[in-house]
Design a protein around this motif. Structure first.
Motif, short mmCIF file in Angstrom:
data_model
loop_
_atom_site.label_atom_id
_atom_site.label_comp_id
_atom_site.label_asym_id
_atom_site.label_seq_id
_atom_site.Cartn_x
_atom_site.Cartn_y
_atom_site.Cartn_z
N ILE A 58 -18.34 19.34 -22.89
CA ILE A 58 -18.38 18.15 -21.17
C ILE A 58 -19.37 19.22 -20.36
CG2 ILE A 58 -16.58 17.98 -20.85
CD1 ILE A 58 -16.61 15.27 -20.66
N SER A 59 -19.75 18.85 -19.59
CA SER A 59 -20.32 20.02 -18.15
C SER A 59 -20.87 18.67 -17.58
CB SER A 59 -21.88 19.94 -18.65
OG SER A 59 -23.19 19.25 -19.03
N ASP A 60 -20.40 18.95 -15.86
CA ASP A 60 -20.92 17.92 -14.92
C ASP A 60 -22.45 17.90 -14.10
OD1 ASP A 60 -20.58 20.14 -13.70
OD2 ASP A 60 -18.84 19.31 -12.58
N LYS A 61 -22.49 16.71 -13.70
CA LYS A 61 -23.75 17.38 -12.46
C LYS A 61 -23.89 18.44 -12.15
CE LYS A 61 -24.95 14.28 -8.52
NZ LYS A 61 -24.11 13.54 -7.24
N PHE A 62 -22.93 19.18 -11.28
CA PHE A 62 -23.22 20.82 -10.39
C PHE A 62 -24.17 21.21 -11.84
CE2 PHE A 62 -23.28 24.62 -9.73
CZ PHE A 62 -23.72 24.50 -8.21
N HIS B 198 -23.66 15.73 -19.29
CA HIS B 198 -23.53 16.16 -20.71
C HIS B 198 -22.04 16.04 -21.89
CE1 HIS B 198 -25.14 19.20 -24.31
NE2 HIS B 198 -26.17 18.13 -24.15
N LEU B 199 -22.93 15.26 -23.64
CA LEU B 199 -21.63 16.06 -24.48
C LEU B 199 -22.14 16.82 -25.58
CD1 LEU B 199 -18.73 15.29 -24.77
CD2 LEU B 199 -19.13 13.25 -25.40
N LEU B 200 -21.67 17.29 -25.77
CA LEU B 200 -22.42 18.54 -27.10
C LEU B 200 -21.29 17.98 -28.62
CD1 LEU B 200 -23.59 21.35 -27.26
CD2 LEU B 200 -21.87 21.15 -28.51
N VAL B 201 -21.73 17.17 -29.44
CA VAL B 201 -20.99 17.23 -30.67
C VAL B 201 -20.70 17.65 -31.83
CG1 VAL B 201 -19.54 15.27 -31.91
CG2 VAL B 201 -20.53 14.51 -29.56
N PRO C 235 -19.62 24.63 -3.49
CA PRO C 235 -20.01 23.88 -4.31
C PRO C 235 -18.91 24.28 -5.97
CG PRO C 235 -22.30 25.24 -4.27
CD PRO C 235 -21.00 25.47 -3.04
N ILE C 236 -18.56 23.33 -7.00
CA ILE C 236 -18.43 23.40 -7.59
C ILE C 236 -18.84 22.87 -9.09
CG2 ILE C 236 -16.11 23.01 -8.96
CD1 ILE C 236 -14.26 22.71 -5.99
N ALA C 237 -18.70 23.75 -10.05
CA ALA C 237 -19.18 23.31 -11.80
C ALA C 237 -17.70 23.23 -12.71
CB ALA C 237 -19.63 24.92 -11.58
#
Ligand SMILES: Cc1cc2nc3c(=O)[nH]c(=O)nc-3n(C[C@H](O)[C@H](O)[C@H](O)COP(=O)(O)OP(=O)(O)OC[C@H]3O[C@@H](n4cnc5c(N)ncnc54)[C@H](O)[C@@H]3O)c2cc1C
Length: 458
Positions: A251-255, A275-278, A365-367
């Motif tokens: 999974i990943s976030d907006k930043f 975003h999700l990668l399966v 910022p935090i990613a």
């Protein structure tokens, strides 16, 4: 003992070509991939178990500190010789001694690069699954010492689950051979489990017997974007809840997505704030049918965009998106403080909401991105001007707040990188007092003079 004497005695013991105190060599062995280093007095390049035994007998007899180094790709300063003394490098112990597919084992020296072992067994149709992102540069011994994990550990488990046997040299130079080549073994305590993840504090690993499994012949992937992190996290739960155990769920976030769009271009990175990668693997027919079901589920869950890949090249192209994240964050020019915290999977949304508040409070910022299926998220505090003491103090405060929140969520301060010196400050808080006491007693029993990797977390 002064440095010159130390070098002289070790050279007499092992020979000139295995001992160095050259400035460049000391410098190279003073740091890993974390921020802070400290030089050793001397570096020894062990070529065999006998060399390691000789060094440990010498060091324990003379009370000299010894820090083991694999490939130096650690993220927490674990291989940094904070008290000087000897760095023992096992990089020259790099032979794969045996691959036996009938037994499903590989026997390797600790300096073997993880990716090389994976490639060698893959050529025979077999699989060594632990896949840290550093696999092209880190060593098997380092993976054992840190119990390394990676994206495929959701389905396949971490390094510990693939270690059947170990040869370990203890602080006093004695040798213990643990386990063997059997896939099940309940003969005595789980001593292998005690050494896996011990970060070089209890002994030096000199031989590793790994469990191999058949390589799944097929894989397929889905890459989906969502309007919010909460929706992507809900999709993670829905996929698992529907009875799928993907090989990876990332999974990943907006930043993170924003940085990737800036770095590799908007056409490659889908719209949305998460975003999700399966990845699904297995036999061809079951992979084809499973990926279709996962795709319908993702549509039902309201994904904004969806791409799939059903061959090697397509899957690799989707993994490229995931691999771009780390590089994109670096390309921002900020220093990335990468914390591999882990929370119970049901707390992912709370964790990311906390990080969004924290970035407002600390002004950095935090990613967040990573192994959603395991709840193991890389939280990257992005710092500008880390060398400025005031900035450093602010980023330390942000880290304190992060670790406190993670512990309050029932999480742990490290899912895969380990404690080393980077997380030493939080180790005491992260464990219950009984567990802390057990760490101290084990260390005292196995290394009573505290010569193995001193200055670290125990
Ligand atoms: C770009 C990048 C990506 C990464 N991604 C991941 C990831 O996805 N997952 C993950 O788990 N980690 C990851 N890491 C962290 C790191 O690669 C792992 O911790 C790896 O296991 C370190 O192996 P090494 O050989 O480099 O160990 P080193 O850095 O040399 O040492 C690490 C620790 O192990 C001890 N040690 C090393 N060899 C031995 C031995 N033979 N016997 C006893 N102790 C030993 C050292 O004393 C030290 O405490 C990443 C690092 C980088 C730079």
């Amino acid at each position: 003992m002064d440095c010159a004497k130390l070098v002289e005695l070790l050279t007499n013991l092992l020979g000139e070509d295995k001992v160095s105190a050259a400035h460049a060599v000391l410098e190279e062995h003073s740091i890993d991939k974390w921020l802070v280093g400290h030089p050793p007095d001397v570096v020894v390049f062990a070529e065999s178990t006998a060399d390691v035994v000789a060094v440990m007998k010498f060091a324990s007899g003379n009370g000299v500190a010894v820090t083991t180094r694999g490939a130096g790709a650690g993220y927490v300063g674990g291989a940094v010789p904070v008290e000087g003394g000897i760095v023992i490098s096992v990089a020259r112990m790099g032979a794969i001694r045996e691959i036996n597919t009938a037994d499903g084992v590989a026997v390797a020296e600790p300096g073997v690069i993880t990716g090389d072992l994976q490639d060698a067994v893959r050529k025979l149709g077999w699989f060594y699954p632990p896949d840290p992102a550093s696999l092209k540069e880190c060593s098997l011994g380092g993976n054992v010492a840190t119990n390394a994990g990676g994206p495929h550990c959701l389905k396949y488990g971490v390094t510990r689950h693939y270690i059947l046997g170990l040869e370990v040299v203890l602080a006093d130079g004695s040798v213990a051979r643990l386990g063997g080549r059997c896939h099940k073994d309940k003969t005595g305590f789980d001593l292998i489990g005690m050494f896996v993840g011990s970060e070089g504090l209890l002994g030096i690993v000199t031989e590793i017997t790994c469990r191999l499994i058949p390589h799944p012949p097929a894989r397929a992937m889905a890459s989906a974007s969502f309007a919010s992190f909460a929706e992507a996290a809900a999709a993670v739960q829905a996929i698992l809840g529907a009875g799928f155990l993907p090989a990876a769920l990332e999974i990943s976030d907006k930043f993170t997505l924003g940085a990737a769009r800036d770095h590799v271009g908007t056409e490659l990175i889908p719209d949305g704030e998460s975003h999700l990668l399966v990845e699904i693997d297995g036999q061809t027919e079951s992979v084809n049918s499973e990926i279709r079901s996962v795709v319908s589920l993702l549509h039902e869950l309201g994904c904004l965009s969806l791409e799939t890949a059903e061959d090697e090249a397509g899957c690799e192209a989707i993994w490229e998106i995931r691999r771009a994240f780390s590089y994109s964050l670096r390309a921002t020019g900020l220093t990335k403080l990468n914390e591999d915290i882990v929370v119970p999977r049901g707390k992912l949304v709370e964790l990311v909401a906390f990080c969004e508040r924290l970035q407002e409070e600390c002004g950095m910022p935090i990613a967040c991105f990573g192994h959603a299926g395991d709840g193991n998220i890389h939280v990257n505090i992005m710092v500008e001007g880390i060398d400025d003491p005031a900035v450093r103090a602010r980023s330390d405060e942000a880290l304190d707040a992060l670790f406190k929140a993670v512990l309050a969520l029932g999480g742990r301060v490290s899912g895969e990188h380990g404690i080393g010196i980077a997380k030493k400050r939080w180790f005491g808080e992260a464990l219950d007092s009984g567990a802390l006491d057990l760490h101290t007693r084990l260390k005292a029993a196995l290394d009573p003079d505290g010569i193995l990797n001193p200055g670290k977390f125990v």
